[in-house]
Design an enzyme around this catalytic site. Sequence first.
Site, PDB file in Angstrom:
ATOM      1  N   ASP A  27      11.513 -28.019  35.680  1.00  0.00           N
ATOM      2  CA  ASP A  27      11.056 -29.001  37.065  1.00  0.00           C
ATOM      3  C   ASP A  27      11.951 -29.399  37.445  1.00  0.00           C
ATOM      4  O   ASP A  27      13.176 -30.053  36.587  1.00  0.00           O
ATOM      5  CB  ASP A  27      10.427 -29.823  36.055  1.00  0.00           C
ATOM      6  CG  ASP A  27       9.564 -30.660  36.669  1.00  0.00           C
ATOM      7  OD1 ASP A  27       9.490 -31.145  38.301  1.00  0.00           O
ATOM      8  OD2 ASP A  27       9.476 -32.289  35.957  1.00  0.00           O
ATOM      9  N   ASP A  31       7.544 -34.154  37.789  1.00  0.00           N
ATOM     10  CA  ASP A  31       6.544 -35.086  37.569  1.00  0.00           C
ATOM     11  C   ASP A  31       6.291 -34.366  36.518  1.00  0.00           C
ATOM     12  O   ASP A  31       4.957 -33.715  36.016  1.00  0.00           O
ATOM     13  CB  ASP A  31       5.115 -33.967  38.493  1.00  0.00           C
ATOM     14  CG  ASP A  31       5.357 -32.584  38.635  1.00  0.00           C
ATOM     15  OD1 ASP A  31       6.375 -32.271  38.090  1.00  0.00           O
ATOM     16  OD2 ASP A  31       4.853 -31.476  39.680  1.00  0.00           O
ATOM     17  N   ASP A 104       2.646 -12.101  40.438  1.00  0.00           N
ATOM     18  CA  ASP A 104       0.850 -11.629  39.672  1.00  0.00           C
ATOM     19  C   ASP A 104      -0.384 -11.144  40.185  1.00  0.00           C
ATOM     20  O   ASP A 104       0.225 -12.533  41.229  1.00  0.00           O
ATOM     21  CB  ASP A 104       1.501 -12.807  39.113  1.00  0.00           C
ATOM     22  CG  ASP A 104       0.822 -12.101  37.171  1.00  0.00           C
ATOM     23  OD1 ASP A 104      -0.056 -10.683  36.828  1.00  0.00           O
ATOM     24  OD2 ASP A 104       0.893 -12.971  36.222  1.00  0.00           O
ATOM     25  N   ASP A 205      -3.128  -8.209  36.488  1.00  0.00           N
ATOM     26  CA  ASP A 205      -3.872  -8.989  35.558  1.00  0.00           C
ATOM     27  C   ASP A 205      -5.135  -7.815  35.924  1.00  0.00           C
ATOM     28  O   ASP A 205      -5.871  -7.860  36.736  1.00  0.00           O
ATOM     29  CB  ASP A 205      -4.322 -10.286  35.487  1.00  0.00           C
ATOM     30  CG  ASP A 205      -3.867 -10.359  35.016  1.00  0.00           C
ATOM     31  OD1 ASP A 205      -3.710 -10.904  34.084  1.00  0.00           O
ATOM     32  OD2 ASP A 205      -5.558 -11.305  34.585  1.00  0.00           O
ATOM     33  N   GLU A 254      -1.426  -4.002  34.310  1.00  0.00           N
ATOM     34  CA  GLU A 254      -1.507  -5.070  32.676  1.00  0.00           C
ATOM     35  C   GLU A 254      -3.334  -4.345  32.098  1.00  0.00           C
ATOM     36  O   GLU A 254      -4.114  -4.059  32.933  1.00  0.00           O
ATOM     37  CB  GLU A 254      -1.830  -6.355  32.408  1.00  0.00           C
ATOM     38  CG  GLU A 254      -2.075  -7.124  31.304  1.00  0.00           C
ATOM     39  CD  GLU A 254      -2.938  -8.212  31.728  1.00  0.00           C
ATOM     40  OE1 GLU A 254      -2.409  -9.109  30.397  1.00  0.00           O
ATOM     41  OE2 GLU A 254      -3.644  -8.821  31.676  1.00  0.00           O
ATOM     42  N   HIS A 327       3.602 -14.597  28.463  1.00  0.00           N
ATOM     43  CA  HIS A 327       3.041 -16.367  28.392  1.00  0.00           C
ATOM     44  C   HIS A 327       1.592 -15.671  27.718  1.00  0.00           C
ATOM     45  O   HIS A 327       1.140 -16.587  26.707  1.00  0.00           O
ATOM     46  CB  HIS A 327       2.354 -16.056  30.063  1.00  0.00           C
ATOM     47  CG  HIS A 327       1.258 -14.725  30.570  1.00  0.00           C
ATOM     48  ND1 HIS A 327       2.229 -13.676  30.993  1.00  0.00           N
ATOM     49  CD2 HIS A 327      -0.045 -15.276  30.594  1.00  0.00           C
ATOM     50  CE1 HIS A 327       0.690 -13.049  31.177  1.00  0.00           C
ATOM     51  NE2 HIS A 327      -0.100 -14.238  31.226  1.00  0.00           N
ATOM     52  N   ASP A 328       0.705 -14.367  26.697  1.00  0.00           N
ATOM     53  CA  ASP A 328       0.220 -14.661  26.356  1.00  0.00           C
ATOM     54  C   ASP A 328       0.194 -14.644  25.285  1.00  0.00           C
ATOM     55  O   ASP A 328      -0.884 -14.314  23.794  1.00  0.00           O
ATOM     56  CB  ASP A 328      -1.060 -13.403  27.055  1.00  0.00           C
ATOM     57  CG  ASP A 328      -2.449 -14.298  28.187  1.00  0.00           C
ATOM     58  OD1 ASP A 328      -1.745 -14.868  28.453  1.00  0.00           O
ATOM     59  OD2 ASP A 328      -2.024 -13.293  28.863  1.00  0.00           O
TER      60      ASP A 328
END
Length: 552
Positions: A27, A31, A104, A205, A254, A327-328
């Site tokens: 970051d 934030d 993606d 995806d 995917e 990430h999954d």
Amino acid sequence: MPAGVPTQPAWWTKAVVYQIYPRSFADASGDGVGDLGGIRQHLDHIADLGVDVVWLSPIYRSPQADNGYDISDYEDIDPLFGTLDEFDALLGEVHQRGMKLVMDLVVNHSSDEHPWFQASRASTTCPKRDWYIWRDPVDGHEPNGWRGAFGGPAWTLDDTTGQYYLHMFAPEQPDLNWDDADMRDAVYSMMNHWLDRGVDGFRMDVINHIAKNPDDLVGDSTGYVMAPRIHEHLQEMHRRVFADRPDALLTVGEMPGVTVEDAVLFTDPDRHELDMVFQFEHVGLDHGPASKFDTRALSLPALKRSLARWQDGLAERGWNSLYTANHDQPRTVSRFGSESYRIESATLLATVLHLHRGTPYVYQGDEIGMVNAGFRTIEQYRDIESLNRYRSEVDDGADPSPVLDSLVSRSRDNARTPIPWTAAEPSGGFSSTEAWIGMGVGWPDITVEADRAAGDRSVFEHFRRLVALRHESAVVQLGAFALLEPDHPTLWAFTRTLDDEALVVVANLSSSALALPQDVLGLLGAVVLRNPAGGDDGPSLAPWEARIHRRV
């Protein structure tokens, strides 16, 4: 040249891909959410690994109902992450470092806030009505019994027109109707827009879900996995988007539920569909079919047989994607290794993965051996899938404690805690403020700074050596694969062979020393690379030791 080795192998046969989950990488704006500026600040970390491709999870404009996989504008950057100008700067800096950038692509569904869906839901006569899948109620309820991947029905009633729309995931993610030619035209135009901007390809995806049978919406949820027109759609996409562009692009699909036989069709270069697919068989072996959150123990023989089957199945035609985390998925060490032997098992699992035939994918944080989040209260979770499941099961009367225990090992949030760059407060150098999600139990002991300073015990350094070996070695890139000792409960051993060169990989997936079987021991020549497990070159492997040998 052996079967399955093309005379002019594609560039990605020697490539390694690094996946960035932007909101958890770094970051720069302060934030608490990762952004493009943070990625730019740490590009040298990725380049130092030697990887060839950077894949960004979605950064398009989005209401963030599913962390960006619900897109409301395909051609703009969400202000949470930055601006188009910042994206162009990032793209240029990636290219300056000799890497490619892949985005993606989420075109099975959009956000319900996308202008396409807003127009589609306005009336039954809107020109964009058929850009989504609408059906009348059946006997006062949903058109069929299909269930959404995040729980609940896959249909939501829209009061404006009194019809249901289909959503395979959250209600905020209505499915696009790929039978509509105008919708497909709009998608191809968007894809060409990004490629014209300089993007080097797409990770697509759940792309095998785009083809459905809208006139035969019967049966259970498997009916929307992969209808026959999928090949037609992907071949049209290739013609309209990729056919006249350089071969330097990368297309990855995917595909939950895809079989080896399907993957051969999707990745056969003569069919002009995709370069490679993500399959889920090997990450589904340690839980039952009813629930991805089941925490049954891993069966190593089943895992290695599964990956070997894909190696054999795509040996003649097509290509494998190699991954253990994204990430999954939970963290590699926590799922397949041992947190007590974190460094050893992180480097062992990387060795095994990178020495298979295919294109390896490194998920951010795996290169320093990150572990699962270890969250113990539901308030710590942010993932829509995890929250929906917890609420659904508890509302149905389940004891909250075992439901929470299942999330500890299986939740997608395990992979989404911020990268701990340093041990500094408040967020490990990820941000100057509190991060959008907790740092996880590994921090502050596990950081990029500490790992890269660890010398021979550095996970990062071992990954770097594996990437370099793939770049340098034709047998790693293209050699034939043969599994050894398939029934052994703790030994993972295999050979890679190309012409007169052969390598043997041996790995001990246990916390006890392992005497190598004589048939394997007799194959071992000089050591090419070993992980930092503290063993020697003798007839035994130390706990979580992996070695790559020349074959005698």
